[in-house]
Scaffold this motif. Structure first.
Motif, PDB file in Angstrom:
ATOM      1  N   GLU A 125       0.858  -1.183   0.000  1.00 38.11           N
ATOM      2  CA  GLU A 125       0.000   0.000   0.000  1.00 38.11           C
ATOM      3  C   GLU A 125       0.897   1.236   0.000  1.00 38.11           C
ATOM      4  N   SER A 126       0.328   2.370  -0.384  1.00 40.46           N
ATOM      5  CA  SER A 126       1.110   3.602  -0.324  1.00 40.46           C
ATOM      6  C   SER A 126       1.165   4.056   1.135  1.00 40.46           C
ATOM      7  N   PRO A 127       2.084   4.970   1.471  1.00 39.02           N
ATOM      8  CA  PRO A 127       2.156   5.478   2.842  1.00 39.02           C
ATOM      9  C   PRO A 127       0.812   6.019   3.345  1.00 39.02           C
ATOM     10  N   THR A 143      12.840  -4.812   5.038  1.00 35.48           N
ATOM     11  CA  THR A 143      11.622  -4.299   4.414  1.00 35.48           C
ATOM     12  C   THR A 143      11.468  -4.915   3.022  1.00 35.48           C
ATOM     13  N   LEU A 144      10.234  -5.229   2.686  1.00 32.68           N
ATOM     14  CA  LEU A 144       9.907  -5.725   1.344  1.00 32.68           C
ATOM     15  C   LEU A 144       8.733  -4.906   0.838  1.00 32.68           C
ATOM     16  N   SER A 145       8.987  -4.123  -0.215  1.00 37.85           N
ATOM     17  CA  SER A 145       7.904  -3.315  -0.782  1.00 37.85           C
ATOM     18  C   SER A 145       8.228  -2.992  -2.231  1.00 37.85           C
ATOM     19  N   TYR A 146       7.353  -2.162  -2.829  1.00 37.39           N
ATOM     20  CA  TYR A 146       7.552  -1.731  -4.215  1.00 37.39           C
ATOM     21  C   TYR A 146       8.659  -0.697  -4.324  1.00 37.39           C
ATOM     22  N   ARG A 147       9.098  -0.140  -3.204  1.00 40.29           N
ATOM     23  CA  ARG A 147      10.079   0.943  -3.285  1.00 40.29           C
ATOM     24  C   ARG A 147      11.447   0.426  -3.669  1.00 40.29           C
ATOM     25  N   GLU A 148      12.100   1.185  -4.511  1.00 38.20           N
ATOM     26  CA  GLU A 148      13.400   0.769  -5.006  1.00 38.20           C
ATOM     27  C   GLU A 148      14.427   0.695  -3.880  1.00 38.20           C
ATOM     28  N   ASP A 149      14.273   1.528  -2.850  1.00 37.51           N
ATOM     29  CA  ASP A 149      15.250   1.520  -1.762  1.00 37.51           C
ATOM     30  C   ASP A 149      14.808   0.671  -0.574  1.00 37.51           C
ATOM     31  N   SER A 150      13.902  -0.259  -0.806  1.00 35.75           N
ATOM     32  CA  SER A 150      13.598  -1.253   0.236  1.00 35.75           C
ATOM     33  C   SER A 150      14.786  -2.202   0.340  1.00 35.75           C
ATOM     34  N   ASP A 151      14.889  -2.919   1.458  1.00 32.43           N
ATOM     35  CA  ASP A 151      15.931  -3.948   1.525  1.00 32.43           C
ATOM     36  C   ASP A 151      15.698  -4.977   0.422  1.00 32.43           C
ATOM     37  N   VAL A 152      14.441  -5.316   0.232  1.00 34.22           N
ATOM     38  CA  VAL A 152      14.070  -6.218  -0.853  1.00 34.22           C
ATOM     39  C   VAL A 152      13.043  -5.476  -1.701  1.00 34.22           C
ATOM     40  N   SER A 153      13.429  -5.139  -2.913  1.00 32.25           N
ATOM     41  CA  SER A 153      12.584  -4.310  -3.759  1.00 32.25           C
ATOM     42  C   SER A 153      11.958  -5.146  -4.865  1.00 32.25           C
ATOM     43  N   SER A 251      -2.869   7.934  -4.462  1.00 30.97           N
ATOM     44  CA  SER A 251      -2.096   8.918  -3.698  1.00 30.97           C
ATOM     45  C   SER A 251      -0.715   9.025  -4.347  1.00 30.97           C
ATOM     46  N   GLN A 252      -0.021  10.106  -4.064  1.00 30.39           N
ATOM     47  CA  GLN A 252       1.235  10.386  -4.764  1.00 30.39           C
ATOM     48  C   GLN A 252       2.416  10.180  -3.822  1.00 30.39           C
ATOM     49  N   HIS A 253       3.203   9.147  -4.118  1.00 26.97           N
ATOM     50  CA  HIS A 253       4.355   8.839  -3.270  1.00 26.97           C
ATOM     51  C   HIS A 253       5.486   8.226  -4.107  1.00 26.97           C
ATOM     52  N   THR A 254       6.699   8.367  -3.580  1.00 33.31           N
ATOM     53  CA  THR A 254       7.885   7.816  -4.247  1.00 33.31           C
ATOM     54  C   THR A 254       7.669   6.364  -4.680  1.00 33.31           C
ATOM     55  N   ASP A 255       7.922   6.111  -5.964  1.00 32.70           N
ATOM     56  CA  ASP A 255       7.875   4.751  -6.538  1.00 32.70           C
ATOM     57  C   ASP A 255       6.505   4.087  -6.477  1.00 32.70           C
ATOM     58  N   TYR A 256       5.495   4.811  -6.009  1.00 29.11           N
ATOM     59  CA  TYR A 256       4.167   4.184  -5.917  1.00 29.11           C
ATOM     60  C   TYR A 256       3.489   4.230  -7.283  1.00 29.11           C
ATOM     61  N   ILE A 257       3.848   3.235  -8.081  1.00 30.50           N
ATOM     62  CA  ILE A 257       3.385   3.103  -9.462  1.00 30.50           C
ATOM     63  C   ILE A 257       2.852   1.681  -9.543  1.00 30.50           C
TER      64      ILE A 257
END
Ligand SMILES: *[C@@H]1O[C@H](CO)[C@@H](O)[C@H](O)[C@H]1NC(C)=O
Ligand SMILES: *[C@@H]1O[C@H](CO)[C@@H](O)[C@H](O)[C@H]1NC(C)=O
Ligand SMILES: *[C@@H]1O[C@H](CO)[C@@H](O)[C@H](O)[C@H]1NC(C)=O
Length: 364
Positions: A125-127, A143-153, A251-257
């Motif tokens: 989910e987005s923030p 961390t595992l998420s869609y974000r490129e700078d997660s530990d696991v992206s 909503s508008q957030h980094t890498d939330y595509i």
């Protein structure tokens, strides 16, 4: 991000970047850099001491997901995933889906954490829709998420250049984006589609739509419009008839595509995006592969541009010709994430990782 994993990811990131000038991110790098993945499979029963066990605490949104065999699917060796909680004390890692943790359906266990066990924070989910992050500072290990700078992206989707498809273990799961489609076939019978199920008056996308629809015909689908059969495939099929798709994020957030963009890409409709900045999208797609609402000073200007593109074969080609050089990979929800999480746990065995500042990082 100081983990070893992210260093590996970084180095592959640079390698890919030099190949494509696009950020093709996610577990491609992890898989490519897995030294064991090139080796023949060792039957797990012969080497149980080295097998990494990942426990799925609750499947996301409490909906059962079939667990994949990570070796068969990704050639990840020595990884086993289970959702049987009686293996808690033996698990090398436990993956907790944020929404279920906060709702209480999959609340964190009160049992002590066995030494060496990693707790993985899992969230797509987005923030804006990930409440209560501040309660979980210093609790998780990865961390595992869609974000490129997660530990696991693992992003919602990513492009793989056709020229390098055979170098990726995932290449065979990628969907080709229409190799050799002649420009004359790029025109579509219908103009603009929008699928929206979560209609909220305060969402920017709803306000934008309300103005845009006065300047251009938009066919509305989902709970607020025409009915569509459930499932992403029906959206992709419908979009094969459309020139443009409004890939508007909630909503508008980094890498939330999200899958909205990748549905458009797969269906061959030109995505009109509302989400993070153009620069952020350009990390995932060639610049001409999408139309960003920020490219236009007014909503009316955007509408006029779309009408212009509709009538111009050369503009249609400009926005679609990149496709012939790419395939899209869309991770299978849950089961692919589990395998990658297990691989990350395997990689980080023997290390101490602590996720501090979860809230601050995820909102940044
Ligand atoms: C979980 O594992 C235990 C121990 O192996 C087993 O007895 C139990 O039947 C399993 N539960 C399920 C739901 O598979
Ligand atoms: C696609 O790839 C070919 C050969 O690799 C290259 O010549 C061409 O410029 C590329 N086209 C686009 C639109 O990127
Ligand atoms: C995991 O996180 C906990 C809580 O911060 C920490 O005490 C523990 O040392 C970490 N363990 C590993 C294996 O990283």
């Amino acid at each position: 991000m100081t983990s070893d994993l992210s260093h590996i990811v970084d180095s592959f990131f640079k390698w890919i970047y030099s190949l494509t000038s696009l950020v093709v991110i996610g577990f491609l790098f992890i898989l490519l850099s897995d030294p064991s993945s090139a080796e023949p499979s060792v039957p797990l029963s012969q080497d149980n001491s080295k097998e990494t066990l990942l426990l799925v605490w609750v499947h996301p949104f409490h909906q059962h997901i079939k667990i994949a065999d990570c070796w068969e699917k990704f050639a990840i060796s020595g990884c086993k995933v289970t959702d049987n909680r009686s293996f808690y004390s033996q698990a090398d890692a436990v993956i907790f889906h944020h929404r279920d943790v906060t709702s209480g359906v999959g609340a964190l266990t009160r049992e002590p954490r066995p030494p060496g066990q990693k707790w993985i924070w899992f969230n797509y989910e987005s923030p804006t829709h990930a409440p209560g992050l501040w309660k979980y500072e210093g609790i998780y290990n990865l961390t595992l998420s869609y974000r490129e700078d997660s530990d696991v992206s693992v992003p919602y989707g990513f492009l793989i250049p056709v020229a390098h498809l055979d170098k990726f273990p995932l290449g065979r799961f990628a969907y080709p984006l229409g190799g050799g489609t002649p420009a004359s076939d790029l025109r579509r019978p219908h103009l603009v589609a929008w699928v929206v199920s979560n209609w909220r008056e305060h969402h920017m996308r709803v306000a934008y739509y309300k103005v845009l629809k006065d300047h251009i015909q938009i066919d509305l689908f989902g709970k607020a419009g025409q009915w569509l059969p459930p499932g992403g495939d029906s959206v992709v099929d419908m979009l094969k008839q459309y020139q443009f798709y409004l890939a508007f994020e909630n909503s508008q957030h980094t890498d939330y595509i999200t899958e909205k963009l990748w549905n458009a890409v797969q269906g061959g409709a030109i995505p009109v995006v509302l989400g993070p900045s153009r620069k952020n999208y350009e990390r995932f797609l060639p610049p001409e592969a999408f139309i960003h609402i920020d490219d236009f000073p007014t909503v009316q200007d955007l509408a006029q541009y779309l009408l212009k593109v509709r009538d111009s074969p050369s503009l249609i080609e400009k926005h679609l010709s990149w496709r012939k050089n790419y395939s899209v990979f869309r991770p299978k929800w849950g089961s692919d994430h589990y395998c990658i999480a297990c691989l990350a746990a395997k990689r980080n065995k023997g290390k101490i990782d602590v996720v501090k500042n979860l809230n601050e990082w995820f909102f940044s």
